[in-house]
Design a protein around this motif. Structure first.
Motif, PDB file in Angstrom:
ATOM      1  N   LYS A   4      12.627  -1.902  -0.101  1.00 40.38           N
ATOM      2  CA  LYS A   4      12.598  -0.821   0.893  1.00 40.38           C
ATOM      3  C   LYS A   4      12.128  -1.344   2.238  1.00 40.38           C
ATOM      4  O   LYS A   4      12.664  -0.989   3.283  1.00 40.38           O
ATOM      5  CB  LYS A   4      11.690   0.324   0.422  1.00 40.38           C
ATOM      6  N   GLY A  13      21.057  -0.545   4.024  1.00 39.45           N
ATOM      7  CA  GLY A  13      20.692   0.325   2.921  1.00 39.45           C
ATOM      8  C   GLY A  13      19.960  -0.426   1.819  1.00 39.45           C
ATOM      9  O   GLY A  13      20.124  -1.635   1.651  1.00 39.45           O
ATOM     10  N   SER A  14      19.166   0.297   1.072  1.00 34.73           N
ATOM     11  CA  SER A  14      18.413  -0.278  -0.040  1.00 34.73           C
ATOM     12  C   SER A  14      19.340  -0.633  -1.195  1.00 34.73           C
ATOM     13  O   SER A  14      20.367   0.008  -1.405  1.00 34.73           O
ATOM     14  CB  SER A  14      17.369   0.737  -0.521  1.00 34.73           C
ATOM     15  N   ASN A  17      18.494   2.814  -5.023  1.00 40.41           N
ATOM     16  CA  ASN A  17      18.362   4.202  -4.577  1.00 40.41           C
ATOM     17  C   ASN A  17      17.287   4.900  -5.388  1.00 40.41           C
ATOM     18  O   ASN A  17      17.239   4.761  -6.607  1.00 40.41           O
ATOM     19  CB  ASN A  17      19.687   4.945  -4.733  1.00 40.41           C
ATOM     20  N   ASP A  18      16.438   5.671  -4.710  1.00 35.46           N
ATOM     21  CA  ASP A  18      15.371   6.388  -5.403  1.00 35.46           C
ATOM     22  C   ASP A  18      15.926   7.311  -6.483  1.00 35.46           C
ATOM     23  O   ASP A  18      15.304   7.495  -7.527  1.00 35.46           O
ATOM     24  CB  ASP A  18      14.530   7.196  -4.415  1.00 35.46           C
ATOM     25  N   SER A  19      17.086   7.881  -6.243  1.00 31.99           N
ATOM     26  CA  SER A  19      17.674   8.797  -7.222  1.00 31.99           C
ATOM     27  C   SER A  19      18.125   8.081  -8.494  1.00 31.99           C
ATOM     28  O   SER A  19      18.342   8.727  -9.520  1.00 31.99           O
ATOM     29  CB  SER A  19      18.850   9.549  -6.599  1.00 31.99           C
ATOM     30  N   GLU A  56      17.133   6.177   5.390  1.00 32.79           N
ATOM     31  CA  GLU A  56      18.185   7.133   5.019  1.00 32.79           C
ATOM     32  C   GLU A  56      18.299   8.293   6.004  1.00 32.79           C
ATOM     33  O   GLU A  56      19.400   8.714   6.353  1.00 32.79           O
ATOM     34  CB  GLU A  56      17.936   7.691   3.609  1.00 32.79           C
TER      35      GLU A  56
END
Length: 108
Positions: A4, A13-14, A17-19, A56
């Motif tokens: 991150k 972008g990472s 993804n946290d999701s 994001e």
């Protein structure tokens, strides 16, 4: 956590993804000497999550397409979250935690 930070600093972008992350946070130890370190570790994880949100919501292609008002609102919200996390971290007391003294661990 490093991903991150690098993503935000490099403007990309990472990779994670946290999701997509389903691991739960660990429970901090109740042992007074370990607890501060556990709390600091959890705060570091939360800070990494915030860094991902900053990218994001402010710098990603999707965020750039959003209106100025939406991004300004995101700045206010993220700023508030960063300040709350800072205050949470400052409340962690290391008085009962053992301090690391390099000379105690030196090889003879």
């Amino acid at each position: 956590m490093l991903d991150k930070n690098l993503s935000l600093n490099l403007g990309r972008g990472s990779n994670f993804n946290d999701s997509d992350i389903d691991a739960e946070f660990f429970t901090p130890s109740t042992h007074p000497q370990q607890r501060p370190w556990d709390l600091m570790s959890l705060d570091t994880i939360l800070f990494a999550r915030l860094q991902g949100q900053v990218y994001e919501r402010l710098y990603s292609a999707c965020a750039i397409e959003a209106g100025v008002d939406e991004r300004a609102a995101a700045i206010e919200e993220l700023s508030s979250q960063v300040n709350a996390l800072r205050n949470q971290l400052l409340s962690v007391s290391f008085l009962s935690a053992p301090s690391f003294r390099p000379h105690q661990h030196a090889y003879h």
